[in-house]
Design an enzyme around this catalytic site. Structure first.
Site, short mmCIF file in Angstrom:
data_model
loop_
_atom_site.label_atom_id
_atom_site.label_comp_id
_atom_site.label_asym_id
_atom_site.label_seq_id
_atom_site.Cartn_x
_atom_site.Cartn_y
_atom_site.Cartn_z
N THR B 201 -7.76 101.20 10.29
CA THR B 201 -8.04 102.43 11.02
C THR B 201 -9.00 102.06 12.15
OG1 THR B 201 -8.01 103.50 8.85
CG2 THR B 201 -9.12 104.68 10.60
N ILE B 230 0.26 111.04 4.11
CA ILE B 230 -1.02 111.28 4.76
C ILE B 230 -2.06 110.43 4.04
CG2 ILE B 230 -2.84 113.01 5.11
CD1 ILE B 230 -0.62 115.08 5.56
N ASP B 232 -6.38 108.86 4.19
CA ASP B 232 -7.73 109.42 4.09
C ASP B 232 -8.29 109.89 5.42
OD1 ASP B 232 -7.82 106.45 4.61
OD2 ASP B 232 -9.89 107.01 5.05
N THR B 251 -12.62 103.13 6.34
CA THR B 251 -11.36 102.44 6.58
C THR B 251 -11.01 101.61 5.35
OG1 THR B 251 -10.34 100.64 7.84
CG2 THR B 251 -12.72 100.66 7.80
N GLY B 252 -9.71 101.41 5.13
CA GLY B 252 -9.30 100.62 3.97
C GLY B 252 -8.10 101.27 3.32
#
EC number: 3.4.19.5
Lengths: 332, 342
Positions: B201, B230, B232, B251-252
């Site tokens: 992200t 969808i 996070d 992010t992740g």
């Protein structure tokens, strides 16, 4: 060995002049669904199965705003969303933008159990539904005459029916300060530009803790009357409308945008986890301190078999039952 | 390499920082190999540096943090190096579905979008949802329709899709898995000719001298994701959050970040448990499964933290007292770039 407990809701923000037969009808549905859930818990079903089962019942019944009886979009169609969370492992599943799936909460469960993801929406969710072979119907199945009528009135008033807020001067901004519910100049209670007597009932949810002490929550809705197509509210958002962990499970209802901004469901749990509050304390604190001017209600259970609820709206359709035989259904 | 939080502190960061602006941004956390070739590394570092400079200049010019995070994320979206906007990874159908989210810590107003396929800057559409609709979150056809109503810049899918991502999708399908990163060849799979990491992200958090906070995150999601998936990023409290305590962008692995309500928890730990920004962020990272998450966060006091439990996280930060840092791997690892305070 813990005690089981269960709570259900059928939406926050109720017309104080709701005719008695409508109130009795709502109470009857809540009582029946509560009974279904209590029987499941008594039989030893896990909390996550129970909340799904109960919300399916609530979705199928047209009295509340989910599944059949959902609020309508600007276009007069239905777009449904739901989420489910198993406090055991904090697994979760959400769906949005469903137009043909008869029981959105069950599709959310399948997202959780049978997909590599947590959240599927719109065409992708509908495709998944067909892959999974869940029951689908025409979009018209979900549309009730009552809601068609309310949509027309909402359009005439050129406003979105939030169900629990007074009209704000510039209704086209996502304002955090909307003002409390109050009387209008003509003496009648208004909700966002419409007399309170004609808005749609709002969202359904269930929280349960099983005798193993595991908590689960599920929430389902058609969303806001006259919403923009593609609008997602709080119900499918983990941490906002739904949350479950080792400590508790929460399902919220009310002004979606306020619930999202305040991550209401997660906050109840965080207050318990990080601030050491008890269940009801956490519920009260969250509603009082986190919503700013927003209007909402919620139900919650704890791993210890406690139930709690709270709302800052005029009424919330709700019910609860605990293992010791206590059962209550209420609106005000 | 130790497990747990990798939040970096230089000696100057230890000094108590009362007010003053601060900014942190990321280009994704994941299994970024130390062997990342220079031709893959250099453009990403350059992009991080460029975006940091833009953000710092804007803060120095007293732009509100909400504007700052939006403009930095737009820049990250426009870079093909990162998994957002141009350079987004592809769904299982070979299409892009982008999502983004922005939050104003001062008012807790927020905006989110999902399922965008033609909007050049998803983060800006998220901001328009926040400011010009009564809603917070619009998705798919409805969001695209809103984009056209608002006259935002749109482009054909060829703008967003890069050859590297077409190959990434091909590799993922062959390996029959959904990836958050795919720099490491999977046993038996055809080795990728691309040794870099288009993962996670992009995001930016900022605070001004008055303690006003904002957060913004944008992504193309997971390679080979199901259509309609969808993550996070657009979920308030999961990938993005800001209030009066801090601003966080995570992010992740989206599914892990959602169930752990990562961004909200950092702020909740500060508020309810009295932890500092660094403590709160480390606490959250340590309790999320290893290899799954990274975040950038700033506090109202102008502190910064950038912890991650993955191999690496493309990141950069700067504070008003002159400290700045650009990094990929945990500090101290060979080859990591650092610029101690000037």
């Amino acid at each position: 060995m813990g005690c089981w407990a269960i709570a259900v809701h059928g939406g926050a923000g109720v017309d104080p002049k709701l005719p008695e037969e409508r109130q009795e009808e709502a109470r009857r549905v809540l009582r029946r669904c509560l009974g279904v859930g209590a029987a499941g818990l008594r039989a030893g079903l896990p909390a996550v199965d129970v909340v799904e089962m109960v919300v399916r019942e609530l979705e199928t019944d047209p009295v509340f705003n989910s599944g059949r009886g959902s609020a309508l979009t600007q276009e007069g169609t239905v777009e449904m969303e739901a989420s489910i969370m198993d406090g055991r492992g904090r697994r979760c599943g959400s769906v949005s933008g469903l137009t043909t799936v008869k029981n959105p909460v069950s599709l959310a469960r399948l997202v959780m159990d049978r997909s590599p993801h947590s959240y599927l929406a719109f065409h992708g969710a509908e495709d998944f539904a067909r892959e999974q072979g869940v029951e689908v119907v025409d979009n018209s199945y979900f549309i009730t005459d009552e809601n068609v009528r309310i949509l027309k009135l909402a359009k005439e008033a050129n406003s979105i029916v939030y169900d629990y807020r007074v009209p704000v001067p510039s209704a086209d901004t996502c304002s955090a300060s909307a003002g409390p519910v109050g009387a209008t100049t003509d003496g009648g209670l208004q909700m966002n530009g419409l007399p309170i007597s004609i808005y749609a009932p709002e969202t359904v949810g269930c929280v349960a803790v099983d005798s193993g002490g595991w908590c689960a929550a599920a929430t389902s809705t058609g969303g806001l009357m006259n919403k923009m197509s593609g609008r997602i509210g709080d119900s499918p958002l983990i941490g906002s409308g739904t949350y479950a962990c080792g400590a508790c499970a929460v399902s919220c209802t009310g002004e979606g945008e306020a619930i999202i901004r305040s991550t209401l469901a997660r906050d109840v749990a965080a207050l318990m986890e990080y601030k050491g509050l008890g269940l009801q304390e956490a519920v009260d604190y969250a509603l009082k301190e986190r919503l700013d001017e927003g209007k909402a209600g919620l139900i919650a259970v704890s791993r210890n078999g406690e139930v709690a609820h709270g709302f800052n709206t005029v009424g919330m359709f709700r019910g609860c039952a605990t293992e010791d035989g206590f059962m209550d259904v209420a609106i005000w | 390499m130790t497990s747990g939080s990798y939040s970096h502190q230089s000696k100057s960061a230890v000094r108590d920082r009362r007010m003053g602006w601060a900014i942190a941004l990321h280009g994704g956390a994941g299994d970024i190999p130390l062997s990342l070739p220079a031709e893959r590394r250099a453009p990403r570092e350059a992009a991080l540096r460029h975006c940091l400079e833009l953000g710092v200049a804007a803060l120095k010019a007293n732009r509100p943090p909400l504007d700052v995070v939006e403009l930095v994320v737009r820049e990250l979206e426009n870079s093909p190096c990162f998994n957002a906007g141009k350079g987004s990874v592809l769904t299982t159908n070979g299409t892009v579905e982008m999502e983004a989210c922005i939050m104003d810590g001062n008012t807790k107003k927020c905006g989110a979008v999902s399922g965008l396929s033609t909007v050049v800057n998803a983060i800006s559409l998220a901001r328009l949802v926040m400011e010009r609709t009564p809603h917070i979150y619009l998705a798919f056809d409805g969001a695209e329709a809103f984009a056209r109503e608002q006259g935002v810049e749109t482009a054909h899918s060829s703008h967003f899709i890069t050859p590297e991502n077409v190959e990434r999708l091909k590799n993922a399908k062959e390996a029959k898995r959904v990836q958050i990163d795919y720099t490491q060849p999977i046993k038996g799979a055809i080795p990728s000719s691309i040794g870099d990491s288009q993962i996670g992200t992009v995001g930016c958090v900022a605070v001004d001298g008055h303690g006003i906070l904002a957060s913004a995150t944008s992504t193309g999601g997971l390679v080979n994701k199901m259509v309609g998936r969808i993550g996070d990023t657009p979920i308030i409290g999961a990938g993005t959050y800001a209030n009066s305590y801090c601003a966080v962008s995570a992010t992740g692995k989206g599914e892990s970040i959602i169930q752990a309500t990562v961004a909200r928890d950092v702020a909740a730990l500060m508020e309810y448990k009295g932890l500092s920004l660094k403590e709160a962020a480390a606490y959250v990272i340590e309790r999320t499964p290893k290899g799954n998450v990274g975040l950038v966060a700033v506090s109202a006091n102008g502190e910064v933290t950038m912890p991650f439990n993955t191999t690496g996280m493309f990141r950069a930060c700067a504070t008003e007292d002159g400290y700045s840092e650009i990094g990929i791997w945990p500090s101290g690892i060979n080859g990591d770039l650092e610029y101690p305070n000037k």
